[in-house]
Enzyme design. Structure first.
Site, PDB file in Angstrom:
ATOM      1  N   HIS A   1      -3.806  -3.193  -8.198  1.00  0.00           N
ATOM      2  CA  HIS A   1      -5.110  -3.617  -7.699  1.00  0.00           C
ATOM      3  C   HIS A   1      -6.174  -3.477  -8.785  1.00  0.00           C
ATOM      4  O   HIS A   1      -7.075  -4.318  -8.907  1.00  0.00           O
ATOM      5  CB  HIS A   1      -5.480  -2.765  -6.479  1.00  0.00           C
ATOM      6  CG  HIS A   1      -6.533  -3.374  -5.616  1.00  0.00           C
ATOM      7  ND1 HIS A   1      -7.092  -2.710  -4.552  1.00  0.00           N
ATOM      8  CD2 HIS A   1      -7.149  -4.588  -5.651  1.00  0.00           C
ATOM      9  CE1 HIS A   1      -7.988  -3.482  -3.968  1.00  0.00           C
ATOM     10  NE2 HIS A   1      -8.048  -4.630  -4.627  1.00  0.00           N
TER      11      HIS A   1
ATOM     12  N   ASP B   1      -6.800   1.583  -8.300  1.00  0.00           N
ATOM     13  CA  ASP B   1      -5.496   1.897  -7.715  1.00  0.00           C
ATOM     14  C   ASP B   1      -4.431   0.909  -8.199  1.00  0.00           C
ATOM     15  O   ASP B   1      -4.752  -0.240  -8.495  1.00  0.00           O
ATOM     16  CB  ASP B   1      -5.573   1.912  -6.179  1.00  0.00           C
ATOM     17  CG  ASP B   1      -6.081   0.602  -5.578  1.00  0.00           C
ATOM     18  OD1 ASP B   1      -7.136   0.109  -6.019  1.00  0.00           O
ATOM     19  OD2 ASP B   1      -5.426   0.069  -4.670  1.00  0.00           O
TER      20      ASP B   1
ATOM     21  N   GLU C   1       0.837  -1.199   0.000  1.00  0.00           N
ATOM     22  CA  GLU C   1       0.000   0.000   0.000  1.00  0.00           C
ATOM     23  C   GLU C   1       0.873   1.251   0.000  1.00  0.00           C
ATOM     24  O   GLU C   1       1.776   1.386   0.834  1.00  0.00           O
ATOM     25  CB  GLU C   1      -0.905   0.022   1.235  1.00  0.00           C
ATOM     26  CG  GLU C   1      -1.995  -1.036   1.233  1.00  0.00           C
ATOM     27  CD  GLU C   1      -3.245  -0.591   0.500  1.00  0.00           C
ATOM     28  OE1 GLU C   1      -3.280   0.558   0.016  1.00  0.00           O
ATOM     29  OE2 GLU C   1      -4.199  -1.401   0.437  1.00  0.00           O
TER      30      GLU C   1
END
Length: 268
Positions: free
Chosen positions: A175, A185, A137
């Site tokens: 993603h 994303d 992330e």
């Protein structure tokens, strides 16, 4: 003497309190250790054989290794907010690594454990993405460019993952690639070309063919690359987000068809 001992005891307690307050994630780190210990206990327990035969443990086994890296943006406003999100049991989401805008790297889970980052997703024939991947992330609200320190740290993490787990270059994806129509994303500013130049993901050649064969089927090409084509327009949009990074229309221009054709041949 009693006063001296009491003062020493008080000092010790103060040090413990200070230590706990200096690490806001002390409780979640403790919970992590407890849960991994429970998982270890489960693994060590012999399974119940329904036929009643004795368990015979093999000597030939190892940990299951991740084969994909999935890159996300957090869609939140700070690293601290994301770390909190991933340490609250009720959120039911997590990732192996979080990288801040300043380049700070936070590992939140051992690479060999299963994070909950992919959700409902598909790539090729793989539908349980979480069981085969590492989730990264990037602290980004979803609209801003990615800071250079963040990308530099990402490249460092990717180099280590590729070397440690022998992950193929084609298996570094986003993603949005594994969840067309559901996720967008990392955002359109993400430097996929830079990653590909360093060996993480594929990218089209700088010189493309002058024309695409009449028999070329763009949707079939997307399927071969790995996209879920149950909704062709969503698959096209995810492709554009990753490899074109201009207008996300779900309709291919002639130039974009050449890009897709070029990539299709790399994935064969």
């Amino acid at each position: 003497m009693r006063i001296k001992i009491s003062l020493m005891l008080l000092a010790g307690i103060s040090m413990i309190i200070a230590s706990c307050s200096s690490n806001p994630y002390g409780p979640t780190n403790k919970a992590y250790k407890k849960q991994t210990k429970e998982l270890s206990r489960t693994i060590r327990t012999n399974p119940v054989n329904p036929t009643g035969e004795d368990f015979v443990g093999t000597t030939n086994f190892g940990l299951r290794k991740p084969n994909y890296v999935i890159i996300h943006h957090t869609a939140q406003n700070s690293t601290e907010q994301t770390l909190k999100t991933f340490t609250l049991p009720r959120t039911q989401v997590s990732a192996h690594y979080v990288i801040g805008r300043d380049g700070a790297i936070y590992q939140m889970l051992n690479d060999y454990l299963r994070a909950w980052h992919g959700g409902s997703a598909k790539w090729g024939n793989l539908t349980d993405i979480n069981s085969a991947s590492i989730g990264i992330e990037l602290d980004n609200n979803g609209f801003e460019p990615f800071a250079q320190p963040q990308i530099s740290s990402l490249l460092t993490v990717l180099a280590n993952l590729k070397k440690t787990h022998t992950i193929p270059a084609a298996n570094f994806i986003g993603h949005s690639d594994i969840a067309p129509g559901r996720k967008v994303d990392p955002n359109i500013t993400f430097p996929w070309k830079t990653l590909a130049e360093n060996g993480y993901g594929l990218w089209q050649d700088s010189i493309l063919t002058d024309s695409v064969p009449e028999t070329f089927n763009p949707i079939e090409a997307l399927r071969i690359i790995g996209y879920d084509i149950k909704n062709p327009q969503n698959a096209l949009k995810s492709f554009q987000l990753h490899f074109v990074q201009k207008e996300i229309t779900g309709i291919l221009t002639e130039e974009e068809k050449k890009i897709l054709f070029n990539l299709y041949k790399k994935y064969l």
